[in-house]
Design a protein around this motif. Structure first.
Motif, mmCIF file in Angstrom:
data_model
loop_
_atom_site.group_PDB
_atom_site.id
_atom_site.type_symbol
_atom_site.label_atom_id
_atom_site.label_comp_id
_atom_site.label_asym_id
_atom_site.label_seq_id
_atom_site.Cartn_x
_atom_site.Cartn_y
_atom_site.Cartn_z
ATOM 1 N N PHE A 261 0.859 -1.177 0.000
ATOM 2 C CA PHE A 261 0.000 0.000 0.000
ATOM 3 C C PHE A 261 0.902 1.235 0.000
ATOM 4 N N ASN A 262 0.497 2.253 -0.734
ATOM 5 C CA ASN A 262 1.308 3.456 -0.890
ATOM 6 C C ASN A 262 0.734 4.609 -0.084
ATOM 7 N N ALA A 263 1.626 5.411 0.475
ATOM 8 C CA ALA A 263 1.233 6.600 1.229
ATOM 9 C C ALA A 263 2.256 7.698 0.962
ATOM 10 N N THR A 264 1.919 8.919 1.396
ATOM 11 C CA THR A 264 2.769 10.081 1.138
ATOM 12 C C THR A 264 2.967 10.863 2.428
ATOM 13 N N VAL A 265 4.205 11.248 2.717
ATOM 14 C CA VAL A 265 4.501 12.031 3.921
ATOM 15 C C VAL A 265 3.849 13.400 3.796
ATOM 16 N N SER A 266 3.058 13.761 4.808
ATOM 17 C CA SER A 266 2.351 15.044 4.786
ATOM 18 C C SER A 266 2.748 15.967 5.931
ATOM 19 N N TYR A 267 3.404 15.426 6.960
ATOM 20 C CA TYR A 267 3.766 16.268 8.115
ATOM 21 C C TYR A 267 4.975 15.645 8.806
ATOM 22 N N ILE A 268 5.936 16.496 9.183
ATOM 23 C CA ILE A 268 7.114 16.089 9.951
ATOM 24 C C ILE A 268 7.179 16.976 11.184
ATOM 25 N N SER A 269 7.171 16.365 12.347
ATOM 26 C CA SER A 269 7.193 17.132 13.589
ATOM 27 C C SER A 269 8.463 17.963 13.687
ATOM 28 N N GLN A 270 8.373 19.078 14.397
ATOM 29 C CA GLN A 270 9.511 19.963 14.596
ATOM 30 C C GLN A 270 10.182 19.728 15.946
ATOM 31 N N VAL A 271 9.820 18.619 16.609
ATOM 32 C CA VAL A 271 10.359 18.323 17.936
ATOM 33 C C VAL A 271 10.912 16.906 17.945
ATOM 34 N N VAL A 272 12.067 16.712 18.558
ATOM 35 C CA VAL A 272 12.669 15.394 18.734
ATOM 36 C C VAL A 272 12.317 14.884 20.125
ATOM 37 N N ASP A 273 11.805 13.661 20.210
ATOM 38 C CA ASP A 273 11.514 13.044 21.496
ATOM 39 C C ASP A 273 12.833 12.744 22.213
ATOM 40 N N GLU A 274 13.016 13.294 23.396
ATOM 41 C CA GLU A 274 14.299 13.191 24.081
ATOM 42 C C GLU A 274 14.589 11.771 24.552
ATOM 43 N N SER A 275 13.563 11.005 24.872
ATOM 44 C CA SER A 275 13.792 9.657 25.393
ATOM 45 C C SER A 275 14.123 8.655 24.289
ATOM 46 N N SER A 276 13.420 8.732 23.153
ATOM 47 C CA SER A 276 13.628 7.764 22.072
ATOM 48 C C SER A 276 14.487 8.310 20.938
ATOM 49 N N ARG A 277 14.764 9.624 20.938
ATOM 50 C CA ARG A 277 15.526 10.276 19.865
ATOM 51 C C ARG A 277 14.876 10.024 18.505
ATOM 52 N N THR A 278 13.551 10.152 18.484
ATOM 53 C CA THR A 278 12.805 9.976 17.240
ATOM 54 C C THR A 278 11.969 11.212 16.957
ATOM 55 N N VAL A 279 11.554 11.310 15.700
ATOM 56 C CA VAL A 279 10.693 12.409 15.251
ATOM 57 C C VAL A 279 9.418 11.799 14.688
ATOM 58 N N LYS A 280 8.281 12.339 15.066
ATOM 59 C CA LYS A 280 6.997 11.823 14.597
ATOM 60 C C LYS A 280 6.722 12.321 13.183
ATOM 61 N N VAL A 281 6.307 11.384 12.339
ATOM 62 C CA VAL A 281 6.017 11.686 10.930
ATOM 63 C C VAL A 281 4.629 11.144 10.612
ATOM 64 N N ARG A 282 3.869 11.931 9.862
ATOM 65 C CA ARG A 282 2.510 11.537 9.481
ATOM 66 C C ARG A 282 2.403 11.445 7.969
ATOM 67 N N CYS A 283 1.682 10.433 7.508
ATOM 68 C CA CYS A 283 1.507 10.208 6.073
ATOM 69 C C CYS A 283 0.028 10.075 5.736
ATOM 70 N N ILE A 284 -0.325 10.470 4.524
ATOM 71 C CA ILE A 284 -1.694 10.311 4.026
ATOM 72 C C ILE A 284 -1.785 8.991 3.288
ATOM 73 N N LEU A 285 -2.783 8.188 3.634
ATOM 74 C CA LEU A 285 -2.930 6.839 3.088
ATOM 75 C C LEU A 285 -4.286 6.704 2.397
ATOM 76 N N PRO A 286 -4.331 6.656 1.066
ATOM 77 C CA PRO A 286 -5.611 6.416 0.373
ATOM 78 C C PRO A 286 -6.151 5.032 0.727
ATOM 79 N N ASN A 287 -7.483 4.941 0.860
ATOM 80 C CA ASN A 287 -8.113 3.677 1.261
ATOM 81 C C ASN A 287 -9.481 3.563 0.603
ATOM 82 N N GLU A 288 -9.503 3.719 -0.706
ATOM 83 C CA GLU A 288 -10.771 3.748 -1.433
ATOM 84 C C GLU A 288 -11.559 2.447 -1.287
#
Length: 386
Positions: A261-288
């Motif tokens: 299934f294909n999706a597209t990145v639509s949002y990248i957080s501007q904050v790094v989680d200090e405990s996991s050293r990760t950044v939250k990313v959101r993608c749009i997923l078509p589901n017709e």
């Protein structure tokens, strides 16, 4: 004695000569078989070798360059297309309730409440409208008297002030009814809880006879347009520079193994989680087709731009020797050549090849170590293994 010794020596020499001559004739009559070994970096499997069944090959093709190891993501509602419906007024549930899975349009009735508070609001509006009508008639009468010099100025001002206050109160009660979604002019205590967006009823916490209030923690209904969903994932800080808004991702879910299934990145957080050293990313997923559901977990591959192609091979095709990486390439009829390669990004189950291979070649993807063993056997014994 000397004569006898001389005869014995001559006889022995003659017999030895005859033996050598016979051996030479025999060798000339039967040609000798010599084993021709392949070069040191090649190996060949005989036609009847059982080891052929353990060799698996694949044609090398250019594919989109992977950017990082697969990550785990979670499918969620598209919050832009989701509404959590609560009651703005207290009441008791009566009548039918929209079932789970029902498709609703904006404005459709989800449930009906018997609400005394609504009755009070309707009564207050009716009273305010009656007061407004009376104030308007009184102001018109005083206005005529004032224009003819009969009514004093003070009485005119009082009538105008009373009209303003009653008009404000009528508007306040009308707005209250409008905020509740109730129509003015009805006095039946019946409040209709309506859908604010079109979509599917995915959650419901309301039951017949239930007493509801505006301050309940959980919404009574969740309505969402499931034709489009979100995928939430956490990207390590070191990899966040590899993606941008518009980056394409491919995801797989356990429910549909083998399907992408294909999706597209639509949002990248501007904050790094200090405990996991990760950044939250959101993608749009078509589901017709509605196959994917919120809260499903997914394995996600982040892909490069469509034009960024590379040769990617499974790690089973590689073996390491003398601090270098090697592969075997089929050069025809179970004849293989060992070749050094330069590896770029190395992932959990595959690697990007920077140098050493070309598209269209046949690569041994399983059985490389077996061929390496066979190659050593050939050149140590001087014979081609069976």
């Amino acid at each position: 004695m000397n004569v006898k010794l001389r005869l014995i020596i001559q006889l022995s020499a003659g017999l030895l000569s005859l033996s050598l001559l016979a051996c030479q004739q025999q060798n000339n009559g039967e040609p000798q078989h010599t084993v021709v070994l392949p070069p040191a970096d090649e190996v060949r499997l005989r036609p009847k070798s059982p080891k052929r069944q353990y060799i698996e090959e694949a044609v090398i093709e250019l594919v989109q360059r992977p950017l990082m190891d697969p990550v785990t993501g979670k499918i969620t509602y598209d919050e832009i297309r989701t509404a959590r419906v609560s009651s703005p007024i207290a009441g008791r549930v009566i009548g039918d309730i929209a079932p789970l899975g029902a498709s609703v349009r904006k404005g459709d009735t989800l449930a009906v409440l018997d609400s005394p508070d609504l009755g009070e609001a309707q009564s207050a509006y009716a009273a305010a409208m009656a007061d407004l009508n009376l104030a308007e008639r009184n102001f018109q009468r005083v206005q005529e008297l004032y224009d003819n010099g009969i009514a004093p100025r003070k009485e005119h001002e009082q009538a105008e002030d009373n009209l303003t206050r009653t008009r404000s109160e009528a508007e306040r009660t009308r707005l209250k009814l409008a905020n509740l979604g109730a129509r003015p002019g009805r006095m039946d205590n019946r409040f209709s809880l309506r859908a604010s967006i079109p979509g599917t009823v995915t959650e419901r916490t309301i039951n017949p006879g239930m007493e509801v209030r505006p301050d309940l923690a959980a919404p009574l209904f969740v309505i969402s347009d499931l034709r489009q969903l979100w995928v939430q994932m956490d990207i390590f800080e070191k990899d966040i520079g590899q993606i941008h808004i518009g980056t394409k991702i491919v995801l797989k879910v356990p429910a549909y193994s083998g399907r992408n299934f294909n999706a597209t990145v639509s949002y990248i957080s501007q904050v790094v989680d200090e405990s996991s050293r990760t950044v939250k990313v959101r993608c749009i997923l078509p589901n017709e087709d509605g196959r994917l559901l919120p809260s499903m977990f997914a394995a996600i591959d982040v892909q490069s731009d469509p034009g960024d192609l590379a040769i990617v091979v499974p790690l089973t095709a590689l073996f390491t020797e003398n601090e270098s990486d090697w592969v075997y390439v089929d050069i025809g009829d179970y004849h293989y050549r060992r070749r050094p390669v330069k590896v770029g990004l190395r992932l959990k189950d595959r690697a990007v090849i920077l140098e050493g291979l070309k598209p269209g070649e046949r690569l041994v993807v399983h059985g490389a170590l077996l061929l390496r063993t066979e190659q050593d056997t050939e050149h140590q014994t001087g014979e081609s293994p069976p």
